[in-house]
Design an enzyme around this catalytic site. Structure first.
Site, PDB file in Angstrom:
ATOM      1  N   LYS A 102      -0.450   0.478   4.312  1.00 25.64           N
ATOM      2  CA  LYS A 102      -0.368   1.950   4.258  1.00 25.64           C
ATOM      3  C   LYS A 102       0.040   2.550   5.595  1.00 25.64           C
ATOM      4  O   LYS A 102       0.641   3.624   5.631  1.00 25.64           O
ATOM      5  CB  LYS A 102      -1.697   2.555   3.783  1.00 25.64           C
ATOM      6  N   LYS A 202      -3.584   6.905   3.793  1.00 25.97           N
ATOM      7  CA  LYS A 202      -3.635   6.769   2.327  1.00 25.97           C
ATOM      8  C   LYS A 202      -3.464   8.112   1.622  1.00 25.97           C
ATOM      9  O   LYS A 202      -2.771   8.199   0.605  1.00 25.97           O
ATOM     10  CB  LYS A 202      -4.963   6.117   1.924  1.00 25.97           C
TER      11      LYS A 202
END
Ligand SMILES: NC(=O)C1=CN([C@@H]2O[C@H](COP(=O)(O)OP(=O)(O)OC[C@H]3O[C@@H](n4cnc5c(N)ncnc54)[C@H](OP(=O)(O)O)[C@@H]3O)[C@@H](O)[C@H]2O)C=CC1
Ligand SMILES: N[C@@H](CC=O)C(=O)O
Ligand code: NA
Length: 432
Positions: A102, A202
């Site tokens: 991520k 995220k």
């Protein structure tokens, strides 16, 4: 047709991924058509819990992304470089990419997806958010008919594990962090977890999918959990809350939203809220949309097996496409990343929320009145003011506000800091 994987990384997630791919019985039959062709690591001689012939393992990662026999590169290294360059090189070699990274996608998604779209390859990342919880594909596909208005999640397993242990066992922050590292939940540098950076990466990814635009990573407002003390956890409990690190994305008009709220911070969550009962390494993501209403995704947010489950599901998606068409003439828009524009993000000063603040004051008559006056001077209305206890000579006063502008709240605090009776403001947290 056998599909050949180049696996970059054989750590916590790489090992879990290899274990699934090497043991396909009882799983989807597509797995029997996948082989791990080469594995790239930093130290090829390190003892491993999965065994490969010596010629499969290498520290020459460039050789893997350039290997013409490899169909899919699975990047499970972590960190920004060399992960970003290797992903771009794999794309340039027209290889599909699966990643759990991520940090790279939140920062370089624009560059990576532009290259992937041009090369006609997929970059899939189900493992990057929520570990084993399916959330990327649902946002791309199953929820696509909705105008998404909110995504609120507990999306960092390490900090949720730490806060849960501090709450239930009264455990010490550093002891619990060490245990999260031992269990393979934490990032190589756990600062990314503790300071909220991982959750910010995220939520940038989830917001981009939910609201249909790209997000500049630096636009995500971010506070971590270092300032959350045992005293705050205890006061929150008395007031009917638990403290969670929440990642929040809000927009009023789905993909047409003019601006988005995007933030990560420790938050007092009412005990009867669905996110309040998410404990340990578990993650949960609450998505609200029209006409769906609310749906909550829940499951293990980190760890070897759960994260590998998501990695392998992405590999299987690509294998299914390769097997059904033999090639990928046009990218499926429900699986690739098609949006181009960048979302506008509201600065934190422009956001309204409820606040919790803890003050240490001299035990003098009229202190609570002075506090109330200063808040009132800045249009900050209070939901509750309680004097719960003492720390030595100092009284401890806890205030919870109604929904107020962040700018007004900060201005009130600036005035309060000048009051003679106020000795310190040890914590300021937001309330859901
Ligand atoms: N751990 C988890 O629960 C989750 C992790 N993720 C993400 O998955 C990715 C992998 O994480 P994780 O498995 O925990 O990481 P680990 O640190 O456990 O493993 C990293 C692996 O990559 C190799 N590696 C790292 N840098 C290099 C380099 N420069 N050159 C060669 N090899 C390198 C290491 O080699 P060697 O073994 O020789 O040291 C190791 O095998 C990260 O992006 C992480 O954010 C996502 C969800 C959950
Ligand atoms: N360090 C991360 C791992 C998964 O993304 C976490 O703790 O959630
Ligand atoms: Na996931």
């Amino acid at each position: 047709m056998v599909v050949k994987i180049g696996l970059l990384g054989l750590g916590t997630v790489g090992t879990g991924t290899a274990q699934i791919l090497l043991d396909p019985s009882g799983r989807n039959p597509l797995l029997k058509d996948i082989t791990i062709h080469r594995v790239g690591v930093r130290s090829p001689d390190k003892p491993r819990s999965v065994q490969f012939p010596p010629e499969v393992i290498t520290s020459d990662l460039k050789a893997i992304v350039n290997d013409p026999d490899i169909d899919i590169v699975v990047e499970l290294l972590g960190g920004l470089e060399p992960a970003r360059s290797l992903i771009l090189q794999a794309i340039a070699q027209k290889k599909h990419v699966v990643t759990a990274n991520k940090a790279v996608i939140a920062r370089y998604g624009d560059e990576i997806y532009n290259s992937a779209n041009q090369a006609g390859v997929y970059v899939l990342l189900e493992a990057a958010v929520g570990g084993g919880i399916p959330i990327i594909k649902p946002l791309k596909q199953s929820l696509g008919a909705n105008r998404i208005t909110q995504i609120i999640g507990i999306i960092n397993g390490t900090t949720n594990y730490i806060l849960s242990e501090m709450t239930t066992a009264g455990a010490d922050f550093s002891d619990v962090l060490a245990e999260a590292q031992r269990l393979g939940y934490a990032e190589a540098d756990p600062t990314a977890d503790v300071d909220g950076l991982d959750a910010a990466d995220k939520i940038a990814i989830l917001a981009s999918l939910g609201f249909g635009g790209r997000v500049q990573r630096e636009d995500v407002y971010c506070e971590g959990i270092r300032q959350v003390s045992a005293a705050d956890i205890a006061y929150a409990d008395k007031l009917g809350f638990v403290i969670k690190l929440l990642a929040i994305a809000k927009g009023s008009g789905g993909q047409e939203s003019q601006t988005l709220e995007l933030r990560v911070h420790p938050t007092l969550v009412p005990k009867d809220h669905p996110l309040a009962s998410i404990n340990g390494v578990y993650n949960a993501i609450l998505v609200a949309g029209d006409p769906l209403g609310q749906v909550m995704f829940y499951g293990p947010g980190a760890g070897s097996g759960p994260t590998a489950s998501a990695v392998v599901s992405d590999i299987m998606n690509i294998v299914a496409i390769l097997k059904s068409s033999g090639q990928t003439p046009t990218l499926d828009p429900l699986l690739s990343c098609v949006h181009q524009h960048f979302c506008q993000i509201t600065p934190i000063e422009g956001i309204k929320s409820r606040f919790y603040a803890r003050f240490l004051t001299g035990d003098l008559p009229g202190v609570i009145g002075h506090l109330g006056m200063s808040f009132g001077n800045h249009q900050v209305s209070l939901e509750s003011v309680v004097q719960i206890g003492f720390q030595g000579e100092l009284a401890e006063i806890v205030v919870v506000t109604h929904n107020v502008g962040e700018g007004n709240f900060r201005a009130a605090l600036a005035e309060i800091r000048t009051l003679e009776a106020i000795k310190s403001i040890p914590s300021i947290l937001r309330v859901l």
